[in-house]
Scaffold this motif. Structure first.
Motif, mmCIF file in Angstrom:
data_model
loop_
_atom_site.group_PDB
_atom_site.id
_atom_site.type_symbol
_atom_site.label_atom_id
_atom_site.label_comp_id
_atom_site.label_asym_id
_atom_site.label_seq_id
_atom_site.Cartn_x
_atom_site.Cartn_y
_atom_site.Cartn_z
ATOM 1 N N ALA A 1 -4.983 -6.169 2.675
ATOM 2 C CA ALA A 1 -5.395 -6.029 4.074
ATOM 3 C C ALA A 1 -4.336 -6.582 5.020
ATOM 4 O O ALA A 1 -4.024 -5.968 6.053
ATOM 5 C CB ALA A 1 -6.725 -6.732 4.299
ATOM 6 N N GLU A 2 -3.784 -7.731 4.684
ATOM 7 C CA GLU A 2 -2.759 -8.333 5.542
ATOM 8 C C GLU A 2 -1.554 -7.410 5.672
ATOM 9 O O GLU A 2 -1.055 -7.151 6.763
ATOM 10 C CB GLU A 2 -2.347 -9.691 4.976
ATOM 11 N N PHE A 3 -1.081 -6.889 4.549
ATOM 12 C CA PHE A 3 0.079 -6.000 4.547
ATOM 13 C C PHE A 3 -0.237 -4.703 5.300
ATOM 14 O O PHE A 3 0.567 -4.241 6.114
ATOM 15 C CB PHE A 3 0.508 -5.687 3.110
ATOM 16 N N ALA A 4 -1.405 -4.125 5.025
ATOM 17 C CA ALA A 4 -1.788 -2.859 5.651
ATOM 18 C C ALA A 4 -1.859 -2.977 7.166
ATOM 19 O O ALA A 4 -1.392 -2.102 7.889
ATOM 20 C CB ALA A 4 -3.130 -2.383 5.095
ATOM 21 N N GLN A 5 -2.439 -4.061 7.653
ATOM 22 C CA GLN A 5 -2.574 -4.222 9.090
ATOM 23 C C GLN A 5 -1.244 -4.595 9.744
ATOM 24 O O GLN A 5 -0.893 -4.061 10.790
ATOM 25 C CB GLN A 5 -3.634 -5.270 9.404
ATOM 26 N N ARG A 6 -0.497 -5.450 9.102
ATOM 27 C CA ARG A 6 0.748 -5.937 9.704
ATOM 28 C C ARG A 6 1.865 -4.903 9.707
ATOM 29 O O ARG A 6 2.573 -4.749 10.700
ATOM 30 C CB ARG A 6 1.203 -7.183 8.957
ATOM 31 N N PHE A 7 2.028 -4.192 8.596
ATOM 32 C CA PHE A 7 3.179 -3.288 8.475
ATOM 33 C C PHE A 7 2.828 -1.807 8.534
ATOM 34 O O PHE A 7 3.663 -1.002 8.909
ATOM 35 C CB PHE A 7 3.927 -3.565 7.170
ATOM 36 N N LEU A 8 1.629 -1.440 8.145
ATOM 37 C CA LEU A 8 1.267 -0.022 8.093
ATOM 38 C C LEU A 8 0.383 0.393 9.256
ATOM 39 O O LEU A 8 -0.062 1.530 9.319
ATOM 40 C CB LEU A 8 0.575 0.286 6.753
ATOM 41 N N ARG A 9 0.108 -0.545 10.154
ATOM 42 C CA ARG A 9 -0.690 -0.296 11.358
ATOM 43 C C ARG A 9 -2.080 0.245 11.038
ATOM 44 O O ARG A 9 -2.616 1.077 11.759
ATOM 45 C CB ARG A 9 0.048 0.642 12.303
ATOM 46 N N VAL B 1 -2.517 -4.595 -8.908
ATOM 47 C CA VAL B 1 -3.533 -3.605 -8.541
ATOM 48 C C VAL B 1 -2.888 -2.673 -7.529
ATOM 49 O O VAL B 1 -2.157 -3.122 -6.646
ATOM 50 C CB VAL B 1 -4.783 -4.284 -7.917
ATOM 51 N N LEU B 2 -3.156 -1.364 -7.654
ATOM 52 C CA LEU B 2 -2.662 -0.391 -6.681
ATOM 53 C C LEU B 2 -3.779 -0.027 -5.718
ATOM 54 O O LEU B 2 -4.931 0.167 -6.131
ATOM 55 C CB LEU B 2 -2.162 0.869 -7.381
ATOM 56 N N PHE B 3 -3.428 0.063 -4.434
ATOM 57 C CA PHE B 3 -4.391 0.389 -3.382
ATOM 58 C C PHE B 3 -3.963 1.636 -2.622
ATOM 59 O O PHE B 3 -2.775 1.875 -2.416
ATOM 60 C CB PHE B 3 -4.477 -0.748 -2.353
ATOM 61 N N ASP B 4 -4.951 2.378 -2.182
ATOM 62 C CA ASP B 4 -4.761 3.459 -1.232
ATOM 63 C C ASP B 4 -5.462 3.031 0.053
ATOM 64 O O ASP B 4 -6.341 2.171 0.024
ATOM 65 C CB ASP B 4 -5.365 4.753 -1.764
ATOM 66 N N ILE B 5 -5.084 3.615 1.165
ATOM 67 C CA ILE B 5 -5.729 3.331 2.444
ATOM 68 C C ILE B 5 -6.334 4.627 2.953
ATOM 69 O O ILE B 5 -5.647 5.642 3.058
ATOM 70 C CB ILE B 5 -4.726 2.763 3.465
ATOM 71 N N VAL B 6 -7.610 4.604 3.247
ATOM 72 C CA VAL B 6 -8.328 5.787 3.706
ATOM 73 C C VAL B 6 -8.825 5.517 5.124
ATOM 74 O O VAL B 6 -9.560 4.552 5.340
ATOM 75 C CB VAL B 6 -9.524 6.101 2.774
ATOM 76 N N PRO B 7 -8.422 6.361 6.089
ATOM 77 C CA PRO B 7 -8.933 6.179 7.451
ATOM 78 C C PRO B 7 -10.452 6.300 7.479
ATOM 79 O O PRO B 7 -11.038 7.047 6.685
ATOM 80 C CB PRO B 7 -8.285 7.329 8.228
ATOM 81 N N ARG B 8 -11.069 5.578 8.388
ATOM 82 C CA ARG B 8 -12.535 5.544 8.458
ATOM 83 C C ARG B 8 -13.151 6.945 8.547
ATOM 84 O O ARG B 8 -14.171 7.227 7.918
ATOM 85 C CB ARG B 8 -12.968 4.707 9.651
#
Length: 162
Positions: free
Chosen positions: A81-89, A114-121
């Motif tokens: 979450a920290e990385f996603a918000q800080r660098f991936l907006r 662990v590998l993560f994907d990010i899915v927009p709401r």
């Protein structure tokens, strides 16, 4: 003559929008390349909980989080979450989804990740809702970026005067 002027204005507006979109895509690609060059398996980004995070080169994943001893689902989600918000907006309501469960890292010998994907709401309607427990061993386990950030706390450190 008037219709030609309106046509020219319309195409000019469309052209400006296309140029803006192209510039955004190019800057996003450049930023992703820059992140991949800056944070590598040998020198990952260190989240507040000291877990390492890098952009993932594997398909179906956006980032890889390296474990530390005593790893738990909450700690993985915090770092992601920290990385996603800080660098991936990423937005607070975007979902972090485990795309590969905890296991040996493909990029860093001897490490667990662990590998993560990010899915927009807007695209997350079909995802199962989060339960009471949070396991890094379940593909599809997901939480919002905001929820992941709530799991963050600095590691315990002894004070000098203890």
């Amino acid at each position: 003559m008037r219709s030609q002027t309106n046509l020219w204005r319309g195409s000019c507006t469309a052209w400006a929008l296309c140029l803006g979109l192209a510039a955004t895509l190019m800057s996003s690609a450049a930023e992703a390349r820059s992140l991949s060059e800056r944070y590598t398996p040998k020198s990952p980004y260190r989240a507040i909980n000291e877990f390492g995070v890098i952009p993932s080169a594997e398909s179906g994943a956006v980032l890889e989080v390296y474990a530390k001893p005593g790893a738990s689902g909450m700690k993985y989600f915090c770092a992601a979450a920290e990385f996603a918000q800080r660098f991936l907006r990423s937005q607070p309501s975007d979902r972090l989804v485990i795309s590969r469960a905890e296991g040996p890292s493909a990029t860093r010998a001897g490490s667990t990740s662990v590998l993560f994907d990010i899915v927009p709401r807007a695209q997350a309607q079909g995802l199962p809702s989060g339960g009471v427990t949070l396991s890094p061993n379940r593909v599809g386990e997901n939480r919002s970026v905001n929820s992941g950030k709530s799991f963050c706390k600095p590691p315990d450190r002894r004070r000098d005067d203890d």
